[in-house]
Each structure stands twice: as structure tokens, then as C-alpha cells.
Design a protein around this motif. Structure first.
Motif, PDB file in Angstrom:
ATOM      1  N   ASP A   1      14.847 -79.306  57.163  1.00 24.53           N
ATOM      2  CA  ASP A   1      14.548 -78.708  55.869  1.00 24.53           C
ATOM      3  C   ASP A   1      13.141 -79.093  55.447  1.00 24.53           C
ATOM      4  OD1 ASP A   1      17.120 -77.456  55.188  1.00 24.53           O
ATOM      5  OD2 ASP A   1      17.866 -79.532  55.215  1.00 24.53           O
ATOM      6  N   THR A   2      12.353 -78.114  55.012  1.00 19.52           N
ATOM      7  CA  THR A   2      10.985 -78.360  54.547  1.00 19.52           C
ATOM      8  C   THR A   2      10.993 -78.559  53.043  1.00 19.52           C
ATOM      9  OG1 THR A   2      10.080 -77.026  56.345  1.00 19.52           O
ATOM     10  CG2 THR A   2       8.650 -77.453  54.468  1.00 19.52           C
ATOM     11  N   VAL A   3      10.265 -79.595  52.578  1.00 17.93           N
ATOM     12  CA  VAL A   3      10.183 -79.888  51.142  1.00 17.93           C
ATOM     13  C   VAL A   3       9.324 -78.826  50.468  1.00 17.93           C
ATOM     14  CG1 VAL A   3       9.316 -81.515  49.427  1.00 17.93           C
ATOM     15  CG2 VAL A   3      10.564 -82.340  51.451  1.00 17.93           C
ATOM     16  N   THR A   4       9.812 -78.319  49.358  1.00 19.00           N
ATOM     17  CA  THR A   4       9.081 -77.306  48.594  1.00 19.00           C
ATOM     18  C   THR A   4       8.386 -77.952  47.404  1.00 19.00           C
ATOM     19  OG1 THR A   4      11.031 -76.826  47.237  1.00 19.00           O
ATOM     20  CG2 THR A   4      10.747 -75.533  49.251  1.00 19.00           C
ATOM     21  N   GLY A   5       7.397 -77.221  46.869  1.00 17.84           N
ATOM     22  CA  GLY A   5       6.695 -77.681  45.674  1.00 17.84           C
ATOM     23  C   GLY A   5       5.377 -78.345  45.957  1.00 17.84           C
ATOM     24  N   LEU A   6       4.975 -78.456  47.225  1.00 15.95           N
ATOM     25  CA  LEU A   6       3.688 -79.049  47.595  1.00 15.95           C
ATOM     26  C   LEU A   6       2.708 -77.947  47.963  1.00 15.95           C
ATOM     27  CD1 LEU A   6       5.027 -81.958  49.827  1.00 15.95           C
ATOM     28  CD2 LEU A   6       3.927 -82.217  47.590  1.00 15.95           C
ATOM     29  N   PRO A   7       1.411 -78.105  47.671  1.00 16.79           N
ATOM     30  CA  PRO A   7       0.442 -77.084  48.048  1.00 16.79           C
ATOM     31  C   PRO A   7       0.336 -76.977  49.570  1.00 16.79           C
ATOM     32  CG  PRO A   7      -0.690 -79.041  47.249  1.00 16.79           C
ATOM     33  CD  PRO A   7       0.773 -79.246  46.971  1.00 16.79           C
ATOM     34  N   PRO A   8       0.043 -75.779  50.073  1.00 10.10           N
ATOM     35  CA  PRO A   8      -0.030 -75.591  51.539  1.00 10.10           C
ATOM     36  C   PRO A   8      -1.072 -76.471  52.217  1.00 10.10           C
ATOM     37  CG  PRO A   8       0.065 -73.485  50.405  1.00 10.10           C
ATOM     38  CD  PRO A   8      -0.156 -74.512  49.339  1.00 10.10           C
ATOM     39  N   ASP A   9      -2.159 -76.832  51.471  1.00 11.50           N
ATOM     40  CA  ASP A   9      -3.221 -77.634  52.104  1.00 11.50           C
ATOM     41  C   ASP A   9      -3.051 -79.134  51.835  1.00 11.50           C
ATOM     42  OD1 ASP A   9      -3.774 -77.612  49.405  1.00 11.50           O
ATOM     43  OD2 ASP A   9      -5.927 -77.177  49.644  1.00 11.50           O
ATOM     44  N   ALA A  10      -1.863 -79.532  51.492  1.00  6.74           N
ATOM     45  CA  ALA A  10      -1.628 -80.946  51.174  1.00  6.74           C
ATOM     46  C   ALA A  10      -1.936 -81.839  52.375  1.00  6.74           C
ATOM     47  CB  ALA A  10      -0.186 -81.151  50.726  1.00  6.74           C
ATOM     48  N   VAL A  11      -2.627 -82.906  52.090  1.00  6.76           N
ATOM     49  CA  VAL A  11      -2.882 -83.964  53.077  1.00  6.76           C
ATOM     50  C   VAL A  11      -2.301 -85.251  52.495  1.00  6.76           C
ATOM     51  CG1 VAL A  11      -4.607 -85.328  54.314  1.00  6.76           C
ATOM     52  CG2 VAL A  11      -4.971 -82.874  53.962  1.00  6.76           C
ATOM     53  N   PHE A  12      -1.401 -85.882  53.233  1.00 11.01           N
ATOM     54  CA  PHE A  12      -0.648 -87.004  52.683  1.00 11.01           C
ATOM     55  C   PHE A  12      -1.391 -88.319  52.907  1.00 11.01           C
ATOM     56  CE2 PHE A  12       2.541 -83.792  53.958  1.00 11.01           C
ATOM     57  CZ  PHE A  12       2.898 -83.386  52.678  1.00 11.01           C
ATOM     58  N   THR A  13      -1.539 -89.026  51.832  1.00  9.51           N
ATOM     59  CA  THR A  13      -2.176 -90.340  51.876  1.00  9.51           C
ATOM     60  C   THR A  13      -1.158 -91.426  52.159  1.00  9.51           C
ATOM     61  OG1 THR A  13      -3.811 -89.573  50.267  1.00  9.51           O
ATOM     62  CG2 THR A  13      -3.620 -91.956  50.585  1.00  9.51           C
ATOM     63  N   ARG A  14       0.018 -91.293  51.561  1.00  7.58           N
ATOM     64  CA  ARG A  14       1.057 -92.305  51.743  1.00  7.58           C
ATOM     65  C   ARG A  14       2.404 -91.699  51.365  1.00  7.58           C
ATOM     66  NH1 ARG A  14       0.644 -98.311  51.321  1.00  7.58           N
ATOM     67  NH2 ARG A  14       2.741 -99.152  50.908  1.00  7.58           N
ATOM     68  N   ILE A  15       3.439 -92.050  52.108  1.00  9.28           N
ATOM     69  CA  ILE A  15       4.797 -91.619  51.798  1.00  9.28           C
ATOM     70  C   ILE A  15       5.696 -92.859  51.825  1.00  9.28           C
ATOM     71  CG2 ILE A  15       6.779 -90.232  52.507  1.00  9.28           C
ATOM     72  CD1 ILE A  15       4.870 -88.284  53.801  1.00  9.28           C
ATOM     73  N   GLU A  16       6.428 -93.092  50.714  1.00 10.37           N
ATOM     74  CA  GLU A  16       7.363 -94.205  50.637  1.00 10.37           C
ATOM     75  C   GLU A  16       8.748 -93.669  50.294  1.00 10.37           C
ATOM     76  OE1 GLU A  16       7.036 -97.331  51.328  1.00 10.37           O
ATOM     77  OE2 GLU A  16       4.889 -97.285  51.749  1.00 10.37           O
ATOM     78  N   VAL A  17       9.722 -94.037  51.093  1.00  9.94           N
ATOM     79  CA  VAL A  17      11.108 -93.700  50.778  1.00  9.94           C
ATOM     80  C   VAL A  17      11.612 -94.746  49.802  1.00  9.94           C
ATOM     81  CG1 VAL A  17      13.433 -93.419  51.673  1.00  9.94           C
ATOM     82  CG2 VAL A  17      11.475 -92.579  52.979  1.00  9.94           C
ATOM     83  N   ASP A  18      11.815 -94.335  48.556  1.00  2.43           N
ATOM     84  CA  ASP A  18      12.162 -95.285  47.512  1.00  2.43           C
ATOM     85  C   ASP A  18      13.657 -95.594  47.494  1.00  2.43           C
ATOM     86  OD1 ASP A  18      11.026 -96.653  44.991  1.00  2.43           O
ATOM     87  OD2 ASP A  18      12.827 -95.606  44.256  1.00  2.43           O
ATOM     88  N   SER A  19      14.470 -94.616  47.878  1.00  2.00           N
ATOM     89  CA  SER A  19      15.920 -94.786  47.935  1.00  2.00           C
ATOM     90  C   SER A  19      16.458 -93.750  48.915  1.00  2.00           C
ATOM     91  CB  SER A  19      16.540 -94.594  46.542  1.00  2.00           C
ATOM     92  OG  SER A  19      16.507 -93.226  46.186  1.00  2.00           O
ATOM     93  N   PRO A  20      17.762 -93.776  49.261  1.00  2.00           N
ATOM     94  CA  PRO A  20      18.279 -92.753  50.178  1.00  2.00           C
ATOM     95  C   PRO A  20      18.116 -91.326  49.661  1.00  2.00           C
ATOM     96  CG  PRO A  20      19.798 -94.592  50.031  1.00  2.00           C
ATOM     97  CD  PRO A  20      18.752 -94.837  48.991  1.00  2.00           C
ATOM     98  N   ASP A  21      17.860 -91.199  48.331  1.00  2.00           N
ATOM     99  CA  ASP A  21      17.775 -89.852  47.761  1.00  2.00           C
ATOM    100  C   ASP A  21      16.373 -89.465  47.318  1.00  2.00           C
ATOM    101  OD1 ASP A  21      20.537 -89.643  48.049  1.00  2.00           O
ATOM    102  OD2 ASP A  21      20.909 -90.482  46.054  1.00  2.00           O
TER     103      ASP A  21
END
Length: 621
Positions: free
Chosen positions: A58-78
Motif C-alpha cells: 500500500d502506498t501512503v497518500t497525502g505526500l507531494p510526488p516530488d517528496a524527498v525524505f530526510t528521516r522516517i521514524e516509526v513512532d508506534s505500530p500504527d
């Protein structure tokens, strides 16, 4: 992925079936959060799961198509928190987004200032927080109320890697690495800041690593001065303030501790010449300062060894003590040392340790302050006597500030720096007054004792000389020439009350000499020697046999009539051979003639000595 709560068999997700290009992945429950380039040049976030053994992407929606990710943290299982850059409403922006991993959608966003991959994030039901880096070296805390969007920024100053976590109504932060740091910083501590009042409390004295804990807690590897290094659980206590509970220990102390020391109790500076090294080992890096104090005089020297990243500190002492305007060779005797070690990281109290040691050296014959270096005594026109510590081997002699020993010495017409006459390690002085009485000043370390009368009738002698052991018994003797030209030997006894044995005539015809000097053993024979200058300016060597007699004289050389004073200083440069100092009144210069140990040529060529002494109208001895 292992479910640590249930201990069930691991869930295995093989993403190769979804194609290539995934460049990062985080586990969350039984799913995987991964990123992958998209067709527009940006990146997408994928939530990959495997329900009923079927691979779902499943692809996450709501992000701009040209998004470049600086950091991703999983804060909880949800939930995941994402820092990214991208075009929003037609303009490039830095943003932080909250992603609902069940609906695979962005549910909350805020604009940020400059962030990097080092910018940590934290999320709770009421707040979102992150770290901005205005520059590569500075950090700022950012806290936002999720219900109102109210934002607060708190600059931290110089900091590059600050983990943050939300624990109840508090934000914890700090900079890891304080335990091994070489610099103090308030950010070494794990600090909690109230989200309601802004008040701060210190939770740990240092931190190494921090991660979210279960149930709104935080797990931190760090330490406290009271309990040492270990694993701590951070949670809000009954009083509403975060507190640390140690759940595992490394047994390492957080406070600086002294492990071992390497300070000798006796320093024999003849066997081990300066520099001397004094060392201590600590539990971690320290900045060390050491003060050495000579017990009798209270003269001191202060040393330092700055933190170098290791736990070992070693101060280098050149064997000198400090005076207000100069430095001079350390005295023999007892010393006290005080070592103060300051933690390089500023965490915890300083460590202090004290101790004692003794400096020993062999006595030297012309030493009047008990530091086993040759001294020069000087009487000025007012009868005051000064001591100069000679440091000839260092090329700066005698430019040190003189120390006054006594006054009233203008009553004497002859002065002799005798060496050891009274049987102690310190050198002594003889003075003949104008009435022919001979007086003894016994050396007592850094001073001279009150004078003692040796005897009268010494004005029968034209000249006196001392500084050589002419009889081979280890004691300095005195020779005197009378007006008839006879040479008399006064053998030293080592007894203060009767310092000389009855005189013995050991020569005749010495009236041809206008200067006689007892130089010590300059010519390599069995005992001390004499040098004598005749009226033509020729200098002659009388090589001592060790029984109070001499070998036939040897001509040293001519041209010595220009010198007014001869001073047998002893071994000025510690090469094992006595030397001779002369003074040229025409120029005021001092000249040193170093002993060679060879009777054929007992002196090297004379060389001028840099000196601050104005020799005119002065008596040198």
C-alpha cells in the motif's frame, strides 16, 4: 520480524517480488514501512504486509510526488513521523508529517525550518516535537500542540545530534557522548522540559543512547553520579516529574574515579635526571593540575596535563621551582604534592589526591641552597652577600635573581666558599676579618648559620685557598701562604668545634705567586689540585698526590694576569670535572674554564659567560 510480546514465529516479508529500488525499511508490528523512487523523480512511502501469507503493498497518500525524505521514524505500530522536502501549494517546503499506517495516509503536517537526517522526532497524543538545525553545528527544539498548532522553539546552542522523546507532559533531550567527551556542556545531561510551564529538570548526568520505551516511557543508556552507568527507564513519577530508574548496570562509574598512580616516594635526580614524570590513571578523561611544594621553604611549582582523550595523565616536571621573577633548580628534601583532576566533560566533582616524596642527590662542594647545583656567592660594596644559582649547562648563567644571604660582611678581607668543612651535606664559608680572626659560617640548606670563631692569628698569611681534598680522606682542606713564601696545609677534620688539624708546612718558595686557588681534582690525579699564578701572569698546576704533597708543577699557560678574581666553583655543568671561574675587571666579563681531567692540559679554553652581574667592586667567592 519478531513479535517480542508473544514470542511467535517470525514474520518473513520478501520484497523482491515487488521489484527493485526500495532504499530504506522500518518494521512496525507485522508490517514493513519502506521507501521507493516514483515515476516523477520523487519518493513514495510503502506499507508492506503479508496477511494470510499474501504480499500486500500500500502506498501512503497525502505526500507531494516530488517528496524527498530526510528521516522516517516509526513512532508506534500504527504511526510514523516523516521529515521531507517537497513542493506544497506551488512552493518548495520542509515539512513534518504524521502518517497513519493503517489507513496509509498523512493525517497531520507542519512546516519546519532546516532539518537534516540527524533531526530526531517525537510524537504523543498531545504534542509533536522535532529538532531543527539552523546551522551544521547548532540545534533548536521545536514543540507543537497537536490540537491548536501552537508552536514553541527553544535554541540549544552548539549541538549536532540531539535525541528527543515525549514522556507524559515532558520533552526529554540531550546530546549523547558526554561520558567520553573532552569538553563540558549542559547538553551532556538528559534534561526534561515541561510542555506546560517550560521548567526543566535533570534526569541523567549523561546519556549514550535513547529510544522510546513502552507505555509512554523512554529507555536510555546513560548514567548518574549516584548509581553509575547503565540502562535507565524514564517515566513520570507520582509527583508529576520525570525520574530515572536503573534497570541494568554496566558497573562503570559516571563520576571521575582514580584507578592508579605512578608517583615515586624518592626521586634520585642523579640516577634519573629531570624531566621527571608523575602519572595517574582515571576511569575516563580528565584535566590534571599538580602542585609540588618544598616543605621547608614553601616554594612551589604548578604543572598541568590537559585532557587528551585517554584516561591516563602524566605531568612532566623539569626539576625547577617557581619564584616571582624566575625559575630555579628544585631543592633536595621533602615535598608535598597535590593532584586535582577535573572531569574533562564537566560531569561530577573533581578528584583530589595528596602525597609526599623526597628529592635526593649527591652533595656538590659549592652548593649553598641544597639543590645540588653550583652557586656563586657575591659580596657587594656595602657588605651584603648574595647567592646566585648557576645553571651553566642551560646557557643562562647567572641571570637569575640573586637571594640575599646576610649583611655586614665588609669586615672580612678574605672570603672562602669552603665546601663541606663542618661534616654536613651543605657547603660552608670561611671569612678572615681584618683583625686576623677566622670565622666559620656553616651551611644549613638554604641559609648560613650564625658564625663561629675558628681562631685568631690568621693575618700572618698572605693568602688562603680552599676547595680541594689534598689528603685523600674525603674532606676539604685549607692551604695558606705566609709572607716568607711557605705553604701550610690545614687538614679538614669535619668537626665544627675544631675544623682543622694542626698545620703542616708542605712547601717553600710560594712567594713568587700572587694568586693560589684550590680547584678540586681538575687533572685526573688521586686527589685535589692547586693552580697558582706567578707575577708574570703564568698559571701553574700543582697535581695533588693525595698525601698533602704535589707532583712537580706543570705550566698551564700565560696571559692570566688580566684576571682579578679566581673562583673554584666546582662542577658547574655536572660533567664530573671541577671548573674555574675568572673575572676580567677591564671588561667586567666572567670567563669559565672547564676542567678536562687531564694534567697535561687541565682546562679547556676560557669562554665568556652571559651574566647579569656587574662585577666591579664585587667580591666573588
Amino acid at each position: 520480524m519478531y513479535d517480542m510480546a508473544t514470542g511467535a514465529e517470525p514474520s518473513v516479508i520478501d520484497i523482491s517480488a515487488l521489484g527493485e529500488g526500495f532504499d530504506r525499511a522500518r518494521g512496525t508490528g507485522s508490517a514493513l514501512v519502506a521507501t521507493k523512487p516514483n515515476a516523477t523523480g520523487g519518493h513514495d512511502i510503502h506499507v508492506i504486509s503479508k496477511p494470510q501469507d499474501t504480499l500486500v503493498d500500500d502506498t501512503v497518500t497525502g505526500l507531494p510526488p516530488d517528496a524527498v525524505f530526510t528521516r522516517i521514524e516509526v513512532d508506534s505500530p500504527d504511526t510514523a513521523v516523516v521529515l521531507y522536502t517537497g513542493t506544497v501549494d506551488g512552493a518548495p517546503k520542509n515539512r513534518i508529517a504524521v502518517v497513519d499506517l493503517k489507513s496509509h495516509a498523512v493525517v497531520e503536517e507542519h512546516d519546519t525550518q532546516r532539518v537534516t537526517a540527524k533531526s530526531d522526532t517525537a510524537l504523543s497524543a498531545t504534542h509533536i516535537a522535532w529538532v531543527e538545525l539552523p546551522t551544521d553545528y547548532e540545534s533548536t527544539l521545536v514543540m507543537v500542540r497537536r490540537d491548536s498548532g501552537e508552536i514553541e522553539r527553544v535554541p540549544l546552542g552548539v549541538a549536532q545530534n540531539v535525541p528527543v522523546e515525549l514522556v507524559g507532559d515532558w520533552l526529554t533531550y540531550g546530546e549523547p557522548g558526554g561520558y567520553t567527551s573532552r569538553y563540558p556542556s549542559p547538553l551532556h545531561a538528559l534534561t526534561a522540559r515541561s510542555l506546560t510551564t517550560g521548567a526543566t529538570v535533570k534526569v541523567l548526568d549523561d546519556l549514550t543512547q535513547a529510544v522510546p520505551g513502552p507505555g509512554g516511557t523512554q529507555m536510555v543508556r546513560g548514567g548518574t553520579l549516584a548509581e553509575g552507568e547503565g540502562l535507565y527507564r524514564i517515566s513520570v513519577g507520582e509527583d508529576g516529574t520525570p525520574a530515572a530508574e536503573r534497570v541494568a548496570s554496566t558497573t562503570w562509574p559516571t563520576a571521575l574515579g582514580l584507578v592508579s598512580e605512578r608517583v615515586p616516594t624518592v626521586l634520585d635526580l642523579d640516577l634519573t635526571p629531570a624531566p621527571v614524570y608523575l602519572g595517574w590513571t582515571f576511569s575516563r578523561t580528565a584535566d590534571v593540575r599538580v602542585e609540588l611544594t618544598h616543605n621547608d621553604t614553601k616554594k612551589v611549582v604548578r604543572l598541568r596535563d590537559a585532557a587528551d582523550g585517554s584516561g591516563t595523565n602524566e605531568v612532566r616536571w623539569d626539576g625547577l621551582l617557581d619564584a616571582p621573577d624566575h625559575r630555579f633548580p628544585a631543592y633536595n628534601g621533602d615535598y608535598a604534592w597535590r593532584m586535582t583532576a577535573k572531569p574533562a566533560n564537566g560531569i561530577g566533582p573533581t578528584v583530589e589526591k595528596t602525597g609526599t616524596f623526597k628529592i635526593v642527590r649527591k652533595a656538590v662542594p659549592h652548593d649553598f641552597d641544597d639543590n645540588s647545583t653550583t652557586d656563586l656567592l657575591v659580596r657587594d660594596g656595602s657588605g651584603r652577600v648574595y647567592r646566585y644559582d648557576t645553571i651553566l649547562s642551560w646557557g643562562s648563567w647567572p641571570q637569575l635573581a640573586p637571594e640575599q644571604l646576610d649583611s655586614g660582611w665588609d669586615v672580612y678581607d678574605q672570603l672562602l666558599a669552603f665546601g663541606d668543612l663542618a661534616g654536613s651535606p651543605s657547603a660552608d664559608v670561611l671569612g678572615r676579618d681584618k683583625g686576623g680572626v677566622l670565622w666559620l659560617y656553616t651551611g644549613v640548606g638554604q641559609a648560613l648559620a650564625d658564625r663561629v670563631r675558628v681562631g685568631g692569628g690568621w693575618n700572618i698569611y698572605k693568602s688562603l685557598a680552599s676547595g680541594s681534598d689534598l689528603t685523600g680522606d674525603g674532606r676539604t682542606d685549607l692551604v695558606a701562604t705566609d709572607k716568607a713564601g711557605d705553604l701550610w696545609l690545614y687538614k679538614g677534620t669535619g668537626n665544627t668545634s675544631a675544623p682543622f688539624a694542626p698545620r703542616v708546612r708542605i712547601g717553600h718558595g710560594w712567594g713568587v705567586y700572587n694568586k693560589i686557588t684550590a680547584t678540586g681534582n681538575i687533572a685526573g690525579g688521586p686527589a685535589g689540585d692547586l693552580v697558582a699564578r706567578d707575577t708574570a701572569g703564568v698559571l701553574w698546576l700543582y697535581l695533588g698526590k693525595g698525601d698533602g704533597t704535589f707532583a712537580p708543577r706543570t705550566r698551564i699557560g700565560g696571559g692570566w694576569s688580566k684576571y682579578r678574581q679566581f673562583v673554584p666553583l666546582g662542577d658547574t655543568d655536572r660533567d664530573g670535572r671541577p671548573d674555574l671561574l675568572t673575572e676580567d675587571p677591564a671588561t667586567g666579563y666572567l670567563y669559565l674554564y672547564k676542567g678536562t681531567g687531564k694534567w697535561q692540559a687541565p682546562f679547556e679554553s676560557g669562554r665568556p659567560v652571559p651574566s647579569s652581574i656587574e662585577t666591579n667592586q664585587l667580591t666573588l667567592f
